[in-house]
Design a protein around this motif. Structure first.
Motif, PDB file in Angstrom:
ATOM      1  N   GLY A 210     -32.099  18.582  31.657  1.00 38.08           N
ATOM      2  CA  GLY A 210     -31.195  19.622  31.746  1.00 38.08           C
ATOM      3  C   GLY A 210     -29.846  19.202  32.170  1.00 38.08           C
ATOM      4  O   GLY A 210     -28.866  19.497  31.773  1.00 38.08           O
ATOM      5  N   SER A 214     -26.500  18.993  30.087  1.00 39.11           N
ATOM      6  CA  SER A 214     -25.269  19.944  30.510  1.00 39.11           C
ATOM      7  C   SER A 214     -23.971  18.846  30.768  1.00 39.11           C
ATOM      8  O   SER A 214     -23.001  19.354  31.235  1.00 39.11           O
ATOM      9  CB  SER A 214     -25.426  20.756  31.345  1.00 39.11           C
ATOM     10  OG  SER A 214     -26.168  20.196  32.716  1.00 39.11           O
ATOM     11  N   ASP A 264     -34.482  21.897  33.211  1.00 37.40           N
ATOM     12  CA  ASP A 264     -34.935  21.060  31.922  1.00 37.40           C
ATOM     13  C   ASP A 264     -35.213  22.305  31.085  1.00 37.40           C
ATOM     14  O   ASP A 264     -35.266  22.023  29.682  1.00 37.40           O
ATOM     15  CB  ASP A 264     -36.100  20.405  32.085  1.00 37.40           C
ATOM     16  CG  ASP A 264     -35.811  19.213  33.149  1.00 37.40           C
ATOM     17  OD1 ASP A 264     -34.263  18.829  33.372  1.00 37.40           O
ATOM     18  OD2 ASP A 264     -36.607  18.424  33.481  1.00 37.40           O
ATOM     19  N   ALA A 267     -32.341  23.674  28.570  1.00 34.25           N
ATOM     20  CA  ALA A 267     -32.221  22.637  27.281  1.00 34.25           C
ATOM     21  C   ALA A 267     -33.194  22.711  26.262  1.00 34.25           C
ATOM     22  O   ALA A 267     -33.123  22.632  25.128  1.00 34.25           O
ATOM     23  CB  ALA A 267     -31.874  21.109  28.107  1.00 34.25           C
TER      24      ALA A 267
END
Length: 410
Positions: A210, A214, A264, A267
């Motif tokens: 994640g 990002s 995580d 995502a």
């Protein structure tokens, strides 16, 4: 339970956690406890643990282990004489500081470095034995930080680098006398290897970071990757997700409910919507549970280092996606060259490398086995060093007329 007939050594586990939402930090802690217990058994002492680190939203203490949480480090509270951390240190016979694996550096900012540094200074002020357990050391890009780090490490009883790159870095700082190399302790994380999940299908595990998805903590490609990480993940899923011969699993390893840029699962939820053919692994309750799941894969790739270590140490062929030198240093120390360097290479190059890795799984498996043989030999030596320390502490506890080393209650 502690055997009352044995001398008890109290170990402070500094910058460890048994509740962290980052299962990598939890894996370090569970594994450190496993190694300490094995060493204590050979030394003929009992061992109890005080965890001195960050707290998260989980709680996964190993069964049958004498362990409690102590106070968090605070220099201000220590100056005011109100420090729970200071009082916790008083109860410890030995401090093992693992720095959350890779936090003893200034690359995450001066505030975080100072926090890590002060905690070590407080240990030294108490004249407690301090061992820096296997971890990435540095880099220290600021000269004041480099000087302060060297000053502290020179006064530690031992400093363990978890890779040859960090070991060389210690040498460049003039720190050879009390330095050694041992691999990441998470190679000793216990797990159960389950049966195959779907007979006849190849099980592909993909840990999606994640944090990289990002763009880092601050966004905007904080880690200066040459790879477009979201694009890479989507290209791999487009290639694999509709293949009837594959089960593709999206696997989280960092699961903080309050940090969506680092989670995580955030995502993974996005990707699962875009690629309905993929399967999503559960929210794991502990690092061992995550490793047991990963161990059932036929091939694995990921950008969280401890997810990749879970695969590697359970014998699964793996292609780590590196975003910092900690990956390169650790896996090169194991003679494992199958690492995709996202800092150095483009999206298409990394995709091709990972796809090729899946095709040559047997070659990767052989390299994984050789690497594990080396890793477990290094950790056996680390365990022997701890056995010596526990033997010495146990002897002092039995002979000290003032009772200063008696393994005080937490």
């Amino acid at each position: 339970m502690v055997d009352k007939a044995l001398t008890t050594v109290t170990v402070g586990l500094l910058w460890h956690s048994l509740s962290s939402d980052n299962l990598g930090v939890g894996a370090l802690t569970e594994s450190q406890i496993n190694i300490c217990q094995a060493a204590a058994l050979k030394a003929g002492v009992a061992v109890r643990f005080i965890v001195l680190g960050t707290a998260g939203g989980r709680w996964y203490p190993p069964i049958g282990v004498d362990v409690v949480y102590g106070g968090r480090p605070s220099f201000r509270q220590w100056l005011l004489g109100k420090s729970d951390f200071s009082r916790s240190l008083d109860k410890c016979d030995l401090i093992l500081d693992i720095g959350e694996g890779d936090s003893f550096t200034d690359i995450y900012g001066i505030k975080r470095f100072t926090f890590l540094l002060i905690s070590k200074l407080l240990v030294l002020a108490k004249r407690k034995p301090l061992i820096l357990s296997p971890q990435t050391i540095g880099p220290f890009n600021s000269m004041p930080c480099r000087y302060a780090a060297a000053w502290v490490m020179r006064r530690a009883d031992k400093v363990y680098a978890r890779d040859s790159m960090s070991r060389r870095y210690l040498s460049s700082m003039g720190l050879d006398e009390n330095a050694a190399e041992a691999i990441d302790v998470a190679f000793r994380l216990r797990f159960d290897k389950p049966d195959k999940r779907s007979e006849g299908k190849l099980q592909i595990g993909m840990n999606v970071s994640g944090l990289l998805f990002s763009g880092g903590y601050s966004g905007g490609n904080q880690f200066r990757l040459a790879t477009d990480y979201p694009k890479l993940v989507r290209q791999l899923l487009a290639r694999w997700s509709d293949n009837a011969e594959l089960d593709v699993w999206l696997v989280p390893h960092v699961l903080p409910n309050n940090l969506p840029n680092d989670d995580d699962r955030v995502a993974i939820r996005t990707l699962a919507t875009e690629f309905p053919g993929v399967r999503v692994a559960p929210d794991f309750s502990s690092p061992s549970e995550a490793k047991s799941f990963i161990a059932s894969m036929d091939f694995f790739t990921g950008a969280r280092m401890h997810a990749c270590i879970a695969a590697f140490s359970s014998g699964v062929p793996v292609i780590p996606v590196a975003y910092s030198r900690k990956f390169n240093g650790l896996f090169s120390s194991l003679g494992y060259s199958y690492v995709a360097d996202a800092v150095a290479h483009s999206t298409d190059v990394i995709e091709k490398f990972i796809v090729n890795g899946m095709e040559i799984r047997s070659e990767l498996s052989a390299a994984v086995k050789r690497g594990n043989d080396h890793a477990f030999a290094q950790l056996a030596e680390y365990e022997r060093e701890l056995e010596v320390v526990f033997t010495q502490l146990g002897g002092r506890a039995r002979t000290d007329p003032n009772g200063l080393m008696t393994g005080t209650q937490a």
